[in-house]
Design an enzyme around this catalytic site. Structure first.
Site, mmCIF file in Angstrom:
data_model
loop_
_atom_site.group_PDB
_atom_site.id
_atom_site.type_symbol
_atom_site.label_atom_id
_atom_site.label_comp_id
_atom_site.label_asym_id
_atom_site.label_seq_id
_atom_site.Cartn_x
_atom_site.Cartn_y
_atom_site.Cartn_z
ATOM 1 C CG HIS A 149 -2.136 -0.845 1.080
ATOM 2 N ND1 HIS A 149 -2.839 -1.303 2.161
ATOM 3 C CD2 HIS A 149 -2.781 -1.347 -0.002
ATOM 4 C CE1 HIS A 149 -3.841 -2.064 1.750
ATOM 5 N NE2 HIS A 149 -3.824 -2.108 0.448
ATOM 6 C CG HIS A 153 -9.891 -7.517 -3.543
ATOM 7 N ND1 HIS A 153 -10.478 -6.277 -3.533
ATOM 8 C CD2 HIS A 153 -8.758 -7.399 -2.796
ATOM 9 C CE1 HIS A 153 -9.720 -5.452 -2.811
ATOM 10 N NE2 HIS A 153 -8.677 -6.097 -2.369
ATOM 11 C CD GLU A 186 -5.846 -3.167 -2.354
ATOM 12 O OE1 GLU A 186 -6.450 -3.990 -1.648
ATOM 13 O OE2 GLU A 186 -5.221 -2.191 -1.890
ATOM 14 C CG ASP A 207 -2.940 -6.685 -3.655
ATOM 15 O OD1 ASP A 207 -3.936 -6.069 -4.057
ATOM 16 O OD2 ASP A 207 -2.893 -7.237 -2.543
ATOM 17 C CG HIS A 214 -9.394 -4.910 2.418
ATOM 18 N ND1 HIS A 214 -8.667 -3.754 2.391
ATOM 19 C CD2 HIS A 214 -8.961 -5.643 1.383
ATOM 20 C CE1 HIS A 214 -7.779 -3.811 1.399
ATOM 21 N NE2 HIS A 214 -7.949 -4.958 0.787
ATOM 22 C CG ASP A 252 -6.987 -8.902 0.316
ATOM 23 O OD1 ASP A 252 -5.983 -9.455 -0.153
ATOM 24 O OD2 ASP A 252 -7.401 -7.802 -0.086
ATOM 25 C CE1 TYR A 276 -3.233 -8.659 4.394
ATOM 26 C CE2 TYR A 276 -5.440 -9.055 5.226
ATOM 27 C CZ TYR A 276 -4.590 -8.785 4.180
ATOM 28 O OH TYR A 276 -5.104 -8.613 2.916
ATOM 29 C CG HIS A 329 -2.014 -11.175 0.432
ATOM 30 N ND1 HIS A 329 -1.157 -10.706 -0.536
ATOM 31 C CD2 HIS A 329 -3.058 -10.312 0.440
ATOM 32 C CE1 HIS A 329 -1.659 -9.617 -1.092
ATOM 33 N NE2 HIS A 329 -2.824 -9.353 -0.517
HETATM 34 FE FE1 FEO Z 1 -6.942 -5.866 -0.916
HETATM 35 FE FE2 FEO Z 1 -4.453 -8.015 -1.217
HETATM 36 O O1 FEO Z 1 -5.568 -6.684 -1.802
#
Ligand code: FEO
Length: 395
Positions: free
Chosen positions: A23, A79, A81, A83, A145, A164, A192, A225
């Protein structure tokens, strides 16, 4: 690298051993991370999520070593995002018509980031995707999230792909939860949750109750992750349910910054006072200018109370203390007590400033705080110890 998890299920993600911040510079990743992507092969072939943008080409080349790309029948995006979606543009150049199954909010986030009109198939909770002998069942998980997040459950193999949720920034080639160091694993899980999910705890609580209420067998939890939960996979679900209930341990965290060691000495003597009154409570001290802010947040998450200290500087407080308070305020901690302290030489407004910030951040401030003029003498040291004793007695 790829890794066969079981027949018809291959991990095709990326372990990022080098990553030290995530981030932007907001989240420290001392142990790297992984971007987990999964290839599911039944009568149909499905790719679930991709990897972060800098690894896009590597990801696609790696995937092509596994299967011819045109044989991918569907892509699931849990998701948006980057990543996890960052390799989509590179992949979609090669297979532009492949349907992408995701939530309506994910369409917005993917379009907003990549400005592409891909073949989106919007899914909602309860929708299914049949892939032959098995099927995916989708469960929207907004605010776990991001608004676009969803889970995907694979029948037959009984696998929950949880996006996530239940993940960690933890690079390990061992892949599975039972093979890695358990203290390291739980430290990263805690960090996390504390740094990303704390303000979303009511959504976590609701979603866990909903998913557990479905009574689906879960043999593995594959998050986006870190390690794959195969040994007692529901342990992390149970842990999340606990963390979501305004979590605290028998711990007090003292956060301070100091110019000429006056406030540091106050912090240490307050800690000594606490320990003299209660030798069971865990007391941890952090100089916010010298400590990792995300690690401090993890300790605040575990604490039943915090003490915040800064010398007064031009009617305010030192910038590292102001910075960590900004971080903590956004996380919306509940059910924690607090007090402020600090050294001063002139006007001494710092403690009042900190007390106000603590109140604004949702802490119950239990007293007016403790100010120490110049460097502490014997009387002042005694006052600090009394302050610590009173603090642990009151909370
Ligand atoms: Fe919310 Fe691992 O991206």
């Amino acid at each position: 690298m790829s890794f066969k998890l079981k027949d018809g299920l291959t991990w095709v993600g990326k372990i990022d051993w080098e990553l030290r911040t995530f981030h932007g510079q907001e989240y420290s990743t001392h142990k790297g991370t992984s971007y987990n992507s999964y290839l599911i092969q039944d009568e149909k072939t499905v790719l679930l999520d991709t990897v972060w943008l800098p690894f896009a080409r590597e990801f696609v080349e790696n995937l092509e070593r596994e299967i011819p790309l045109p044989t991918i029948d569907a892509i699931i995006v849990t998701h948006g995002e980057i990543d996890h979606s960052g390799a989509l543009p590179e992949l979609m150049k090669r297979i532009p018509e492949t349907p992408i199954y995701c939530t309506a909010n994910a369409v917005k986030s993917l379009k907003g980031q990549f400005h592409q009109e891909w073949n989106f198939k919007v899914v909602k909770t309860g929708d299914k995707l049949n892939i032959g002998s098995k099927e995916f069942i989708f469960v929207e998980a907004p605010m776990l999230h991001w608004p676009d997040t969803m889970f995907a459950y694979l029948t037959g193999d009984n696998i929950l792909f949880s996006s996530d949720a239940f993940g960690q920034h933890y690079a390990s080639a061992l892949m599975y939860n039972d093979l890695v160091d358990q203290a390291e694993l739980y430290q990263e899980c805690t960090k996390y949750y504390a740094n990303i999910l704390t303000p979303l705890s009511k959504f976590v609580d609701r979603k866990i109750k909903e998913v557990v209420g479905l009574n689906l067998p879960v043999e593995m939890i594959c998050s986006s992750h870190g390690v794959i939960w195969r040994d007692n996979p529901l342990q992390i679900v149970t842990q999340y349910a606990t963390w979501a209930q305004d979590y605290q341990e028998n711990q007090i965290t003292i956060i301070y910054d100091t110019m000429w060691n006056g406030t540091r000495r106050m912090a240490e003597e307050i800690a000594q006072g606490i320990k003299l009154a209660d030798d069971k409570v865990v007391v941890k001290l952090f100089n916010s200018a010298k400590s990792d802010k995300n690690d401090i947040v993890s300790e605040v998450f575990k604490s039943k109370a915090i003490l915040l200290g800064s010398p007064t500087v031009y009617k305010g407080v030192l910038s590292s203390v102001a910075g960590i308070m900004e971080e903590i305020k956004g996380l919306d901690f509940k059910n924690k007590k607090a007090a402020a302290f600090g050294a001063y030489g002139w006007s001494g407004e710092g403690v009042k400033v900190l007390s106000e910030r603590l109140k604004d951040s949702g802490f119950t401030v239990i007293n007016d705080g403790l100010r120490g003029l110049w460097n502490p003498d014997e009387q002042a040291i005694d006052n600090c110890r009394k302050f610590g004793k009173e603090f642990i007695t009151i909370i």
